[in-house]
Design an enzyme around this catalytic site. Structure first.
Site, mmCIF file in Angstrom:
data_model
loop_
_atom_site.group_PDB
_atom_site.id
_atom_site.type_symbol
_atom_site.label_atom_id
_atom_site.label_comp_id
_atom_site.label_asym_id
_atom_site.label_seq_id
_atom_site.Cartn_x
_atom_site.Cartn_y
_atom_site.Cartn_z
ATOM 1 N N ASP A 1 2.659 20.463 -6.810
ATOM 2 C CA ASP A 1 2.521 20.332 -8.259
ATOM 3 C C ASP A 1 3.575 19.320 -8.738
ATOM 4 O O ASP A 1 4.496 18.953 -7.998
ATOM 5 C CB ASP A 1 2.663 21.686 -8.968
ATOM 6 C CG ASP A 1 2.081 21.632 -10.380
ATOM 7 O OD1 ASP A 1 1.699 20.536 -10.844
ATOM 8 O OD2 ASP A 1 2.006 22.687 -11.047
HETATM 9 C C1 BGC Z 1 0.715 21.401 -13.945
HETATM 10 C C2 BGC Z 1 -0.538 21.215 -13.126
HETATM 11 C C3 BGC Z 1 -1.172 19.878 -13.452
HETATM 12 C C4 BGC Z 1 -0.140 18.793 -13.181
HETATM 13 C C5 BGC Z 1 -0.673 17.388 -13.396
HETATM 14 C C6 BGC Z 1 1.651 20.226 -13.869
HETATM 15 O O1 BGC Z 1 2.662 20.318 -14.816
HETATM 16 O O2 BGC Z 1 1.383 22.581 -13.521
HETATM 17 O O3 BGC Z 1 -1.433 22.258 -13.357
HETATM 18 O O4 BGC Z 1 -2.324 19.706 -12.683
HETATM 19 O O5 BGC Z 1 0.965 18.999 -14.054
HETATM 20 O O6 BGC Z 1 -0.875 17.115 -14.717
#
Ligand code: BGC
Length: 755
Positions: free
Chosen positions: A281
């Protein structure tokens, strides 16, 4: 073969219609330099590719060398055909083997056509419709150049304080698994004709169990709880063919998920056979240093790659750590090769080596976004997702002869898409006022008060500028006038439709909060309007269960509408005026007061349940009932269906046989209706204490008015297993309660015995 990698635009080499064969991919891999390989494992955001001078801006901020920007294998949230073409062309020009980039994005519940938030669509209990919605979202996003959706988010949740319950399917692992399958299949269905998206399920694992519902907090779970309640949806996504997985930002039992070899390699890859790409993530690889699990970038790179993370999303760790690890022989190059191979294979599976823009084109963008058919699908799902919580004296449906007014900060407001609808525009969303005007052309409307009047609170949401906050919070005098105007028009009406709820950024990532009640100014509006003694229909727009005990007695009906998406206003009006009979059922328990959280129906039996005769010394609160205001599975429709004669075809059955359960339904009302028949079990004695109730099946059926129907379920022993404290699945003989009913409240029970 060589020719593919020498000329720029090698994907245009004449006659190339096929994807690369595995040997060709291997040979491509072996011809790549170490830096190029590492590049394939790096994901950067769009701003890196729009900066002319690579030594400043995002590059400096992230701390990676410009060389790795040129080699980066994927990007996130760059959308739009023209945009992706520009970035792809430029990147392929500079990448030594002209390898195309992967374009990934957060297509969470729609791209341009927005569906209700996931917590809403699980309340539809209609996985087929959700599959269609995801197929539609994939069609739109692929037209605009997206290839991978960071979806579905299938973290089971039990605490409404956590903002990301908005993105979840609620508190039940069985239901979340069913929807995991429909979302993955919907996204990936049309991949072969380049009108689908790769599904990247997230956040592995158990992000939804953050302690206290506080964002990015630790997760601590017994293995039986983890395997029984949190892991099943991810496993369902793997079994449905999801090609990517994303780690969680949190620790699980003390180990950051992004560096958890047991989780990523032993469980996900080896035990479940997942052979797709694993991505971290956002910045989570670098954050393992902050967690205190790695010393520096090099250590973090070693730990995450060794654990099984292929792509590093938006952190400098792989770019700055991997090269040294390989040259110093601390990390086996085979590990890097395997990760790179998985990335190349995904690109090849998508056909990017033939056409690096995948399904995108200006023509498709013109013809496939926000079409009437897609809007209709969004409207149907919104209608099925809404939950009627209260309907005193059949206050709903409305009769358009009633004199009505529409009041509230959501009365004439297009912000109905929720936080994660990042590619949509409010102007494409139908407001409640627009929807109602189709039935009552000249309905008087006033906002009555602001959504939130606390500037500090709005500032804390982190997204709103000072000016935006100023525009949102009226002066004291203006607010008093707004209230007066609302009261004045309401005095002349029979019925007040009152639209209240949460601000967009109150729910979603980093939207954890401790107070689940409506804000004071909205409660004050309810109080003042209820003094008029008119019929009040409360519409709630929200991304999570709110604590409504303090207002339910002041209104006649409550329709819970979530953030309902592009067609929200039309869907709401169709239900209010009886063109659709509400059939949504809750997938999270609703607290009476915030402090009851975490709250969920499938909790374990205590030794001193509330209804036992121990007086004070039972499991309860002294200042509030412990049970929910509205339980899991609850929801009303116009009319009522009676359940009788819950029966099984036998009492005793064996491991290899099945048992048939029947229940009789009768719609004795004047409305055609849709019913969600829910089947639960309770394992009475087991090696690990079992939940008081656990959903094992459901059926959504239509009943004409007056109609009777017998519903059949088959239970097999595989539905009765549980997980012990080492994570092993077990089946134990014994007695099970079979529980069936409506509303999660009126339940019938019988028993069976497994020999
Ligand atoms: C989130 C994810 C998301 C990623 C990309 C993160 O802060 O936890 O769910 O896909 O950002 O935007």
């Amino acid at each position: 073969m060589q020719q593919f990698y020498q000329k720029n635009d090698y994907y245009k080499v004449e006659g190339r219609k096929q994807t690369l064969k595995e040997e060709q991919l291997c040979s491509l891999l072996s011809s790549m330099s170490l830096k190029e390989k590492i590049g394939q494992l790096i994901q950067l955001s769009g701003d890196f590719f729009s900066t002319a001078n690579l030594s400043i801006g995002p590059i400096k901020k992230l701390g990676i060398s410009p060389e790795f920007v040129k080699l980066a294998g994927s990007t996130l949230n760059v959308v739009g055909f023209e945009n992706i073409k520009r970035v792809q062309d430029k990147q392929m020009e500079v990448q030594p083997h002209h390898i195309p980039m992967l374009f990934m994005s957060d297509v969470i519940y729609g791209y341009k056509t927005i569906f209700p938030i996931p917590l809403g669509f699980s309340s539809s209990w209609n996985p087929d419709l959700v599959e269609k919605a995801f197929e539609c979202a994939a069609d739109e996003a692929s037209a605009s150049g997206v290839q991978v959706a960071f979806a579905p988010m299938i973290d089971v949740v039990r605490d409404a304080r956590w903002g990301r319950v908005l993105e979840s399917l609620g508190e039940d692992p069985f239901l979340t698994s069913i929807f995991a399958k429909s979302m993955v299949e919907g996204l990936q269905k049309n991949l072969p004709c380049k009108k689908g998206l790769v599904a990247c399920f997230k956040h592995f694992a158990a992000y939804g169990a953050v302690e206290g519902g506080r964002e990015y907090n630790s997760v601590d779970l017994s293995l039986s709880n983890l395997f029984q309640n949190y892991l099943p949806p991810y496993k369902a996504a793997v079994e449905s063919g999801a090609k990517m997985a994303m780690t969680s930002l949190t620790t699980l039992n003390g180990v950051p998920s992004t560096a958890d070899k047991w989780l990523l390699t032993d469980i996900l890859r080896k035990k479940w056979g997942f052979n797709g790409v694993i991505i971290s993530d956002y910045a989570s690889i670098q954050e393992i240093i902050k967690h205190g699990f790695a010393e520096d970038n090099e250590d973090a790179a070693f730990k995450s790659l060794s654990a099984g993370v292929d792509i590093d999303m938006k952190s400098p760790v792989y770019a700055s750590g991997l090269e040294k690890l390989i040259t110093n022989r601390k990390l086996d190059i085979k590990k890097v090769d395997s990760a790179v191979f998985r990335v190349l294979r995904l690109k090849n599976d998508l056909g990017l080596f033939e056409n690096p823009y995948f399904g995108a084109s200006t023509t498709r963008e013109k013809t496939s976004l926000l079409t009437p058919q897609k809007r209709e699908l969004s409207r149907s799902l919104a209608e099925e997702s809404m939950v009627l919580l209260k309907n005193e004296n059949n206050a709903l449906p409305l009769n358009n002869k009633e004199k009505m007014v529409l009041i509230g900060p959501y009365a004439d407001n297009h912000a109905l898409n929720g936080m994660w609808a990042i590619h949509s525009s409010k102007k494409d969303t139908i407001s409640i006022h627009q929807g109602i005007k189709r039935f009552v052309a000249d309905i008087p409307t006033e906002k009555g008060t602001d959504l939130r009047r606390d500037s500090k609170f709005l500032e804390n949401l982190g997204f709103l500028s000072e000016q935006e906050i100023k525009n949102m919070v009226s002066s004291e005098e203006e607010n008093r006038n707004n209230l007066m105007k609302a009261i004045k028009i309401s005095q002349k009406a029979d019925t007040i439709i009152l639209a209240l709820g949460e601000e967009t950024y109150e729910a979603g990532e980093a939207g954890s909060k401790t107070k689940l009640e409506l804000p004071k100014n909205q409660i004050h509006l309810i109080d003042e309007l209820s003094k008029l003694r008119k019929k009040i229909i409360l519409i709630i727009i929200a991304g999570r269960p709110l604590a409504l005990e303090n207002i339910i007695d002041k209104v006649d009906a409550i329709l819970y509408c979530w953030f309902p998406g592009s067609e929200g206003g039309n869907a709401i009006a169709n239900i209010l005026f009886g063109f659709k009979n509400p059939s949504g059922r809750l997938t999270m328990s609703y607290p009476r007061v915030s402090a009851q959280e975490p709250l969920y129906y499938n909790h374990l039996s205590t030794g001193r349940p509330q209804n036992s005769s121990k007086g004070r010394f039972v499991s309860k609160y002294i200042d509030s009932p412990a049970d929910p205001l509205y339980p899991f599975g609850y929801g009303l429709s116009y009319g009522f269906v009676n359940y009788t004669e819950l029966k099984t075809d036998k009492y005793v059955f064996t491991k290899d046989s099945t048992i048939n359960v029947t229940v009789k339904l009768k719609n004795s009302s004047d409305f055609d209706t849709t019913e969600v028949v829910q089947l639960y079990i309770h394992d009475k004695v087991a090696e690990v204490v079992q939940p008081v109730q656990r959903l094992i099946d459901f059926k959504k059926v239509k009943l004409k008015r007056g109609q009777e129907l017998t519903i059949h379920f088959n239970i097999s022993s595989s539905q009765l297993t549980f997980f012990d404290n080492r994570g092993n699945e077990k089946l134990e003989p014994g007695v099970f309660d079979i529980i069936c009913g409506t509303n999660g409240k009126q339940l019938l029970t019988t028993t069976i015995r497994l020999k």
